[in-house]
Enzyme design. Structure first.
Site, PDB file in Angstrom:
ATOM      1  N   TYR A 117       0.859  -1.190   0.000  1.00 10.37           N
ATOM      2  CA  TYR A 117       0.000   0.000   0.000  1.00 10.37           C
ATOM      3  C   TYR A 117       0.889   1.232   0.000  1.00 10.37           C
ATOM      4  CZ  TYR A 117      -2.692   3.918   1.766  1.00 10.37           C
ATOM      5  OH  TYR A 117      -3.241   5.163   1.910  1.00 10.37           O
ATOM      6  N   GLU A 205      -3.295   7.832  -3.671  1.00  9.82           N
ATOM      7  CA  GLU A 205      -3.272   6.506  -3.056  1.00  9.82           C
ATOM      8  C   GLU A 205      -3.170   5.429  -4.120  1.00  9.82           C
ATOM      9  OE1 GLU A 205      -5.678   5.252   0.712  1.00  9.82           O
ATOM     10  OE2 GLU A 205      -6.893   4.701  -1.017  1.00  9.82           O
TER      11      GLU A 205
END
Length: 394
Positions: A117, A205
């Site tokens: 991530y 993101e």
């Protein structure tokens, strides 16, 4: 402002950030053609909506289908796209009504070794952007932050310098990235941070960010939000705006110069000043009510804006009462009172209307309200107003 995954990947490519080859499709035939053009034996078809959790999301129709599907032929790509396009996808971020899918992205497959991530946001405490990484790629980062916050690693960086190589090496050590992948990460992270700064992002993101079997880093997803106040500098990004993904009433309000956010309550609020609007919502909740919206008409609202504000509030079928809370500073209370009366007559009210005025020429403003033939309830202070508007719903 938010953009779609495929648009985010277009920006990634512009800044030299690795993405997989992909095509956008708006029909089943276009999806089948895209699969053939990608030339691989495996591809992924992804629904394009402004919401996360698509891989686990379900459709209102064809509930056995998911928003992200692996396909191995042109016919499978066509079938997946047909199932998605025009259907409503329900995820943890959309609510039970879901969001309609108008296009999909067909993307080539890759040999994934690891999923990570990565996110960049502004750290308001230290007033610097922060790059966040975790080994828990593919998992909702909110869940990771809540249950295992120690698995999220952070490096704050100077906007003038961007992230430094020593910071990238620190993150790589924490993430278990070794060998030539460290050099790949150095280039990848630096380009991503530069993009965040140069395009005035408020959120960037990638989940998942994958490390391939040959040691490269590839953005398998993109979630990007931009600072709306900076969009005048980015006309090309502004053109990516998809109004069909936004709340219609919020778009109307922005066009009228109003600050409006739709909420889930039943008491409409028309207030001047963001701080006063927040306080108004708080005190409504304190007295047992639920605000239906945040609406700031600003310090210089005219009759046309107040009228449009009422129309927007009343377009919400959940609204059962309206509270107008105005402090006359820049604008006189008498002017606001005249605008409220005129707007109420134009729009027509079928729900209770409570009005509280305070400030410059407040007595004249109250007189105008009392002398009008508009059915309304006046209040002397904020507590009085909140109690009266909540009482109308009892």
């Amino acid at each position: 402002m938010k953009i779609h995954e495929y648009q985010g990947k277009q920006l990634f490519s512009r800044f030299g950030v690795n993405v997989l080859e992909n095509r956008v499709a708006r029909t089943g035939d276009e999806a089948a053609k895209a699969y053939e053009e990608l030339g691989g034996s495996i591809a992924v078809v992804k629904a394009q909506i402004h919401a996360g959790g698509r891989g686990k999301g379900t459709f209102i129709e064809n509930a056995d289908q998911r928003g992200v599907q692996l396909v191995k032929s042109a016919e499978e790509a066509r079938a997946a796209a047909v199932h998605m396009i025009g259907n409503h996808l329900v995820t943890i971020q959309t609510g039970p009504e879901g969001k309609q899918v108008n296009q999909v992205i067909v993307e080539a497959g890759c040999d994934i070794d690891r999923e990570l991530y990565l996110g960049i946001v502004l750290d308001r405490e230290c007033k610097l952007p922060v790059l966040m990484c975790s080994q828990e790629g593919g998992v909702e980062i909110e869940k990771v932050a809540h249950e295992t916050p120690e698995k999220i690693f952070k490096e704050r960086f100077d906007p003038a310098q961007g992230i430094e190589s020593y910071q990238v090496r620190t993150l790589c050590k924490q993430l278990g990235i070794t060998g030539k992948s460290v050099f790949a990460a150095d280039k990848f992270f630096k380009k991503l941070c530069r993009m965040y700064l140069d395009t005035d992002c408020s959120l960037l993101e990638i989940n998942p960010l994958v490390v391939t079997k040959d040691g490269q880093l590839v953005a398998l997803d993109s979630k990007i939000n931009f600072d709306s106040n900076a969009l005048y500098r980015h006309k090309d990004i502004l053109e990516m705006r998809d109004l069909s993904e936004e709340e219609e009433s919020e778009v109307r309000a922005a066009d009228a110069g109003l600050s409006y956010v739709k909420l889930e309550g039943n008491i409409g609020c028309l207030v001047n000043g963001a701080g006063l609007a927040m306080s108004t919502m708080d005190i409504i909740k304190l007295h047992g009510g639920q605000p239906a919206n945040f609406l700031d008409v600003g310090g210089g609202a005219n009759t046309e804006q107040v009228t449009e504000a009422f129309r927007i509030i009343l377009s919400d079928k959940n609204v059962k009462a309206v509270l107008v809370n105005i402090f006359g500073g820049i604008m006189k209370c008498s002017t606001i009172a005249e605008a409220v009366v005129a707007a109420a007559k134009t729009v027509g009210f079928e729900v209770p209307l409570v009005v509280r005025l305070e400030g410059t020429e407040v007595e004249e403003g109250r007189r105008i309200l009392e002398d009008s033939d508009v059915s309304l309830i006046t209040a002397t202070d904020l507590t009085d107003a909140a109690e009266k508007v909540v009482a109308t719903l009892a």
